[in-house]
Motif scaffolding. Structure first.
Motif: not given
Length: 67
Positions: A10, A13-14, A19, A23, A50, A53-55, A57-58
């Motif tokens: 987690r 991923l941020v 980036a 994953i 995942p 979640y990545r998307s 926070t980006a």
């Protein structure tokens, strides 16, 4: 142990420097292999996949959103 591994993924991923790292590679670096199983664990723990979640926070260019 699994919870610590998921938390490591987690956090990774941020991380803006990761980036462009797939994953599955991030998960494997934390000892979580097998994409379907990993995705189910992540969703059960954090309420989203995942990738979602990545998307979430980006920013628009894959950079971490600020504020």
């Amino acid at each position: 142990m699994r919870k610590r591994r998921l938390e490591g993924v987690r956090r990774a991923l941020v991380n803006p420097t990761l980036a462009r790292t797939p994953i599955a590679s991030v998960a494997a670096c934390h000892g979580l292999t097998g994409a379907p199983h990993f995705n189910r664990l992540f969703r059960a723990t954090y309420g989203c996949t995942p990738g979602e979640y990545r998307s979430s926070t980006a920013g628009p260019h894959g950079l971490l959103r600020t504020g």
